[in-house]
Design an enzyme around this catalytic site. Structure first.
Site, short mmCIF file in Angstrom:
data_model
loop_
_atom_site.label_atom_id
_atom_site.label_comp_id
_atom_site.label_asym_id
_atom_site.label_seq_id
_atom_site.Cartn_x
_atom_site.Cartn_y
_atom_site.Cartn_z
N ARG A 47 0.82 -1.22 0.00
CA ARG A 47 0.00 0.00 0.00
C ARG A 47 0.85 1.27 0.00
O ARG A 47 0.42 2.31 -0.50
CB ARG A 47 -0.91 0.02 1.24
CG ARG A 47 -1.98 -1.06 1.24
CD ARG A 47 -2.93 -0.84 2.40
NE ARG A 47 -3.96 -1.88 2.46
CZ ARG A 47 -5.18 -1.68 2.94
NH1 ARG A 47 -5.51 -0.49 3.38
NH2 ARG A 47 -6.04 -2.66 2.97
N LYS A 185 17.82 -24.97 5.99
CA LYS A 185 19.12 -25.01 6.63
C LYS A 185 19.90 -26.26 6.20
O LYS A 185 19.36 -27.35 6.14
CB LYS A 185 18.97 -24.96 8.16
CG LYS A 185 18.34 -23.66 8.64
CD LYS A 185 18.19 -23.63 10.14
CE LYS A 185 17.48 -22.35 10.58
NZ LYS A 185 18.22 -21.13 10.27
N ASP A 238 4.44 -21.19 17.54
CA ASP A 238 5.55 -20.48 16.91
C ASP A 238 6.68 -21.42 16.50
O ASP A 238 7.32 -21.20 15.47
CB ASP A 238 6.08 -19.43 17.89
CG ASP A 238 7.07 -18.48 17.23
OD1 ASP A 238 6.77 -17.98 16.13
OD2 ASP A 238 8.15 -18.25 17.81
N HIS A 243 8.34 -25.92 12.91
CA HIS A 243 9.78 -26.15 12.79
C HIS A 243 10.22 -27.49 13.37
O HIS A 243 10.86 -28.31 12.71
CB HIS A 243 10.56 -25.04 13.50
CG HIS A 243 10.36 -23.69 12.92
ND1 HIS A 243 10.09 -23.47 11.58
CD2 HIS A 243 10.40 -22.45 13.47
CE1 HIS A 243 9.98 -22.18 11.36
NE2 HIS A 243 10.16 -21.54 12.49
#
EC number: 1.1.1.49
Length: 499
Positions: A47, A185, A238, A243
């Site tokens: 934006r 990784k 999280d 992960h």
């Protein structure tokens, strides 16, 4: 080897932190290494109002000076960067975007290939996909179209399913790339080579020879300025749900029949679907949720989680998760997997530790040191193998020694960062290291009982900032006769850790 097609890399949320801090430096590094297509452009979309040159100037300020090989290369890279301001929530504005992409295609001969990277809040994922499709920017009759989704892939199982349905209305699964930078990784990928390419490990990689496995994902920092966001997420969403479960899948999966995206991801899904469902007993006795409290470390006063900006004074959000879990299949039956992840721990480190069973010989096993394989994902990527040798002198007393390997020791080898590797794979169309829909659902299905448990009354344990988590998490292993390894920031096999 997959071809690198000419393409237009469209980044939604181009004025945001992810684009400036991670994506643009990674694309610049690939450019300097001549890994990007012959013809490409990067079109930033958000934006905010910028001219092409103002946007370029903004990005240059975020590229580390050490990464600038020469000013001419940087200038050449910047000439491939453009900017388009639109309201991403307004479907009509996508006509402007389509026209800009078309003009760039004609100018740079991009063969109508487009990569749409959504570096935006998750609430915009389905909106952007819908509006792209409304202007036929998902159509692959002329050139490929790829949609990149950053985690989180949903907030729970139901929302993950809803997101999939919304994306599938406009894009096919092979067009959707769910990016998890942990899988980019080098050491995560190397686990597969370590396991399947070495006959000294492959026959031992099962419950007959392995006693238990621990996975640590620790962060030294707190929530910093992300308190408002983090309080709605927590350590489980999280880190653990995505992960660390993906890392466990790499550790535990069966060998793929061939090395390609479909075969590799098939095996990942199979092992994730074998995760033993968490029972009420597991939730009460094999799960520890914690939250960091204030402390003083190296003379620095560290705030409690509830004192962080944006965090409610009575927050029950966990900043630490410790979990004992199992995989129900022939290879891993009975082998406990211990996972811990948390903020404000002594150091930043992600590693997997494979603990092998002791030899059955009654004499040599009495004082023999433990055999363990430490696989360090970050930082100081590498591998340490610990085993026993005879102490000098008379008798057969043994002592622990170690053989270690560090990626940093490799000469004339420059490792790609996770985002560099994954962005290159995106342009190539290699989906091997990207999460597939069924894998995402399997992860959410496994952790959903924890989410439901958190809605009820549950124990939340405090731990001082700078420590390895609540003391209750130690008992997860102690009651089984085990103990956590205390990792250092450097890949070493000692009892020392940062204090």
């Amino acid at each position: 080897m997959l071809a690198i097609d000419n393409s237009c890399i469209v980044i939604f949320g181009a004025s945001g932190d992810l684009t400036q801090r991670m994506l643009m430096p990674a694309l610049y590094k690939l450019f300097t290494q001549q890994k990007l297509p012959t013809a490409f452009v990067i079109l930033g979309v958000s934006r905010s109002t910028y001219s092409d040159q103002a946007f370029r100037d903004k990005l240059i300020n975020n590229i580390p000076a050490s990464a600038v090989i020469n000013k001419q290369l940087l200038a050449d890279f910047c000439q491939r960067i453009f900017y388009q301001s639109i309201d991403t929530a307004n479907v009509n504005d996508y006509a402007i975007l389509k026209d800009r992409i078309s003009k760039l295609n004609d100018t740079f001969k991009l063969e109508n290939n487009a990569l749409f990277y959504m570096a935006t809040p998750p609430s915009l994922y389905s909106v952007i996909a819908q509006h792209l499709a409304a202007h036929h920017l998902n159509n692959e009759q002329k050139g490929w179209k790829r949609l990149v989704v950053e985690k989180p892939f949903g907030y729970d199982l139901d929302s993950a399913i809803t997101l999939d349905k919304a994306l599938y209305q406009h894009f096919q699964e092979q067009q959707i790339y769910r990016i998890d930078h942990y899988l980019g990784k080098e050491t995560v990928q190397n686990m597969l080579v370590l396991r399947f390419a070495n006959s000294i490990f492959e026959p031992l990689w099962n419950g007959k020879y392995i006693d238990y496995i621990e996975v640590t994902g620790a962060e030294a920092l707190g929530v910093e300025k992300r308190g408002g966001y983090y309080d709605g997420s927590g350590a489980m969403r999280d880190m653990l749900q995505n992960h660390l479960l993906q890392v466990i899948a790499m550790v535990a999966m069966e060998p793929p029949s061939v090395i390609n995206a479909d075969s590799m991801r098939d095996e990942v899904v199979k092992v994730l679907q074998c995760l033993k469902p968490l029972s009420e007993h597991d939730l009460k006795h094999n799960l520890v949720l914690g939250q960091y409290t204030e402390s003083k470390v190296r003379g620095e006063d560290l705030s409690a989680y509830r004192a962080e900006a944006g965090v409610p004074d009575d927050s029950r959000t966990e900043t630490y998760v410790g979990l004992k879990m199992f995989i129900n299949n022939w290879r891993w039956n009975g082998v406990p997997f211990y996972i811990r992840t948390g903020k404000r721990m002594p150091t930043r480190v992600t590693e997997v530790v494979i603990h092998f069973k002791k030899t059955p010989h009654p004499v040599f096993s009495a004082h023999a040191p433990e055999n363990k394989l430490i696989i360090r994902i970050q930082p100081d990527e590498g591998i340490v193998l610990g085993f026993g040798l005879k102490q000098p002198g008379s008798g057969f007393e043994s002592q622990e020694v170690a053989m270690d390997f560090h990626y940093s020791d490799l000469k004339k080898t420059e490792l790609l960062t996770a985002y560099e590797r994954l962005l290159l794979d995106l342009i190539k169309g290699d989906a091997t290291l990207f999460s597939r829909s069924d894998a995402v659902r399997a992860c959410w299905n496994f952790v959903q009982p924890i989410l439901d448990y958190k809605k009820r009354s549950f124990s939340l344990y405090g731990y001082a900032s700078g420590t390895w988590g609540p003391v209750e998490a130690e008992h997860l292993l102690i009651k089984d006769g085990h103990k956590w390894r205390s990792p250092c920031k450097n890949l070493t096999d000692t009892d020392y850790c940062e204090l």
